[in-house]
Design a protein around this motif. Structure first.
Motif, PDB file in Angstrom:
ATOM      1  N   ASP A  28       0.860  -1.201   0.184  1.00 14.59           N
ATOM      2  CA  ASP A  28      -0.180   0.046  -0.050  1.00 14.59           C
ATOM      3  C   ASP A  28       1.119   1.006   0.071  1.00 14.59           C
ATOM      4  O   ASP A  28       1.205   1.621   1.205  1.00 14.59           O
ATOM      5  N   TYR A  58       2.288   5.444   2.182  1.00 14.18           N
ATOM      6  CA  TYR A  58       2.714   5.401   3.701  1.00 14.18           C
ATOM      7  C   TYR A  58       4.000   6.037   3.612  1.00 14.18           C
ATOM      8  O   TYR A  58       4.883   5.215   4.072  1.00 14.18           O
ATOM      9  N   GLU A  94       6.596   3.462   2.241  1.00 12.13           N
ATOM     10  CA  GLU A  94       6.294   3.007   0.766  1.00 12.13           C
ATOM     11  C   GLU A  94       5.325   3.958   0.256  1.00 12.13           C
ATOM     12  O   GLU A  94       4.324   4.519   0.887  1.00 12.13           O
ATOM     13  N   TRP A 107      -4.138  -1.158   1.054  1.00 10.16           N
ATOM     14  CA  TRP A 107      -3.844  -1.798   2.383  1.00 10.16           C
ATOM     15  C   TRP A 107      -4.667  -2.890   2.381  1.00 10.16           C
ATOM     16  O   TRP A 107      -4.389  -4.097   2.748  1.00 10.16           O
ATOM     17  N   SER A 146       4.419  -3.469   3.824  1.00  9.57           N
ATOM     18  CA  SER A 146       4.046  -2.170   4.080  1.00  9.57           C
ATOM     19  C   SER A 146       3.874  -1.908   5.283  1.00  9.57           C
ATOM     20  O   SER A 146       2.784  -1.611   5.992  1.00  9.57           O
ATOM     21  N   SER A 147       4.861  -1.882   6.027  1.00 13.96           N
ATOM     22  CA  SER A 147       5.003  -1.451   7.443  1.00 13.96           C
ATOM     23  C   SER A 147       3.999  -2.255   8.255  1.00 13.96           C
ATOM     24  O   SER A 147       3.343  -1.709   9.274  1.00 13.96           O
ATOM     25  N   ILE A 148       3.834  -3.703   7.988  1.00 14.90           N
ATOM     26  CA  ILE A 148       2.890  -4.591   8.558  1.00 14.90           C
ATOM     27  C   ILE A 148       3.345  -4.904   9.847  1.00 14.90           C
ATOM     28  O   ILE A 148       4.412  -5.558   9.876  1.00 14.90           O
ATOM     29  N   THR A 149       2.642  -4.579  11.106  1.00 18.03           N
ATOM     30  CA  THR A 149       3.000  -4.874  12.283  1.00 18.03           C
ATOM     31  C   THR A 149       2.494  -6.587  12.405  1.00 18.03           C
ATOM     32  O   THR A 149       1.602  -6.983  12.040  1.00 18.03           O
ATOM     33  N   ARG A 166      -2.919 -11.755  13.342  1.00 20.19           N
ATOM     34  CA  ARG A 166      -2.482 -11.889  11.790  1.00 20.19           C
ATOM     35  C   ARG A 166      -1.567 -13.192  11.368  1.00 20.19           C
ATOM     36  O   ARG A 166      -1.771 -13.771  10.653  1.00 20.19           O
ATOM     37  N   GLN A 226      -6.487   4.549   9.750  1.00 21.01           N
ATOM     38  CA  GLN A 226      -6.607   3.779   8.372  1.00 21.01           C
ATOM     39  C   GLN A 226      -7.242   2.528   9.022  1.00 21.01           C
ATOM     40  O   GLN A 226      -6.872   1.973   9.926  1.00 21.01           O
ATOM     41  N   ASP A 279      -8.432  -1.342   9.927  1.00 17.23           N
ATOM     42  CA  ASP A 279      -7.767  -2.521   9.957  1.00 17.23           C
ATOM     43  C   ASP A 279      -6.330  -2.380  10.287  1.00 17.23           C
ATOM     44  O   ASP A 279      -5.444  -3.251   9.916  1.00 17.23           O
ATOM     45  N   THR A 280      -5.853  -1.232  10.657  1.00 17.59           N
ATOM     46  CA  THR A 280      -4.400  -1.258  11.103  1.00 17.59           C
ATOM     47  C   THR A 280      -4.319  -1.288  12.586  1.00 17.59           C
ATOM     48  O   THR A 280      -5.381  -1.443  13.468  1.00 17.59           O
ATOM     49  N   THR A 281      -3.102  -1.295  13.207  1.00 13.96           N
ATOM     50  CA  THR A 281      -2.939  -1.329  14.775  1.00 13.96           C
ATOM     51  C   THR A 281      -3.472   0.016  15.339  1.00 13.96           C
ATOM     52  O   THR A 281      -3.974  -0.052  16.312  1.00 13.96           O
ATOM     53  N   ASP A 297       1.395   5.096  12.388  1.00 15.10           N
ATOM     54  CA  ASP A 297       2.725   4.870  12.813  1.00 15.10           C
ATOM     55  C   ASP A 297       3.808   5.806  13.121  1.00 15.10           C
ATOM     56  O   ASP A 297       3.671   6.799  12.060  1.00 15.10           O
ATOM     57  N   GLU A 314       5.972  -2.081  18.210  1.00 14.02           N
ATOM     58  CA  GLU A 314       5.555  -2.815  17.115  1.00 14.02           C
ATOM     59  C   GLU A 314       6.596  -3.222  16.341  1.00 14.02           C
ATOM     60  O   GLU A 314       7.463  -2.449  16.019  1.00 14.02           O
ATOM     61  N   TYR A 340       7.792  -4.556  12.647  1.00 12.44           N
ATOM     62  CA  TYR A 340       7.186  -4.981  11.042  1.00 12.44           C
ATOM     63  C   TYR A 340       8.024  -6.110  10.369  1.00 12.44           C
ATOM     64  O   TYR A 340       8.968  -6.429  10.861  1.00 12.44           O
TER      65      TYR A 340
END
Ligand code: ARG
Length: 271
Positions: free
Chosen positions: A48, A51, A55, A88, A105-108, A113, A152, A154-156, A196, A223, A225
């Motif tokens: 995504d 960000y 990205e 995202w 994607s800076s995914i925690t 998950r 955003q 469904d983000t943390t 973030d 967190e 990534y």
């Protein structure tokens, strides 16, 4: 005439032979023991790209720390990457349906998950921050209780908002992207945004005229990534190995410094 075309043929043949010889020697040195074919396999990576600086789109190019990092890791593991900006929520669908090989994607990395996806080892340490207009009475996470909070979806950050305001609270405004959530704050549709740290920090630095300030809350967790893979992907191990190599050979430090202008704390990632 006949003579000429014969000469042409010989020349072409010679050229082709030369080309294939170059090709072999190149892949021969690169292809260290990996089975199957001389060509590097191309993997599809989804992201995504809204960000920044992690990205983002620059014209039709996808850039950012994550992108440089992912390319370096893939190269180390012996793969080529085709990178697609899909958004995202769609990126999880793509990985779930195995239409993409991996996502960055800076995914925690979260326990929830992990039930559906596989993650690499951690490559970046982050946390969430609160973005508010100058003069706001919001001084901590707890102060968000009776406020409108843009996130955003469904983000943390969304999860934190839900834990403070209550699940499905009408004053939580979930958006497709973080820039749209920030836009909502700027147009007074929300009192705060949770997102973030690297993204909030960069936004405030680049948009001083908008007079936004950052609130940090020590109760917001650290967190980590990770790269995201379909559950059971065989790539996880190869990529973990490659990440550890980049931690050790200076390449990670180089990329980190390029984007953040300071040394990373690699030990914190291994804790
Ligand atoms: N780290 C947060 C999470 O994993 C937010 C990531 C959002 N990334 C993005 N490229 N929009 O939930």
């Amino acid at each position: 005439m006949k003579r000429l075309s014969k000469l042409g043929l010989v020349l072409i043949l010679g050229f082709v032979l030369l080309l294939s010889a170059c090709g072999t020697s190149e892949t021969g040195s690169k292809d260290s023991g990996k089975s199957g074919g001389d060509e590097k396999k191309t993997l599809r990576l989804v992201t995504d790209a809204a960000y920044s600086p992690m990205e983002y789109m620059d014209g039709d190019k996808i850039l950012g720390f994550d992108i440089d990092f992912a390319r370096a890791v893939a190269e180390e593991a012996g793969y080529e990457l085709k990178i697609d900006h899909v958004g995202w929520e769609p990126l999880f669908v793509e990985i779930d349906g195995k239409n993409a090989d991996l996502a960055i994607s800076s995914i925690t990395i979260t326990d929830e998950r992990k039930q559906t996806y596989d993650f690499s080892v951690p490559y970046y340490l982050s946390t969430n921050e609160i973005l508010v207009p100058e003069g706001s009475e919001i001084k901590s996470g707890a102060d968000l209780k009776d406020k409108v909070v843009a996130v955003q979806i469904d983000t943390t950050g969304h999860e934190i908002a839900a834990s403070i305001l209550g699940e499905n609270h009408k004053d939580i405004r979930p958006f497709e992207t973080t820039p749209i959530a920030i836009q909502e704050l700027l147009s007074n549709g929300a009192d705060a945004v949770i997102a973030d740290k690297p993204v909030v920090d960069e936004y405030v630095k680049n948009n001083a005229e908008q007079k936004l300030i950052i609130i940090t809350d020590d109760s917001f967790e650290q967190e980590f990534y990770g790269l995201l893979f379909p559950k059971g992907s065989k790539l996880v191990e190869e990529f973990n190995e490659a990440i550890n190599t980049l931690f050790e050979n200076g390449k990670y430090v180089e990329i980190y410094k390029k984007w953040f202008g300071e040394e990373p704390d690699i030990d914190a990632l291994k804790a």
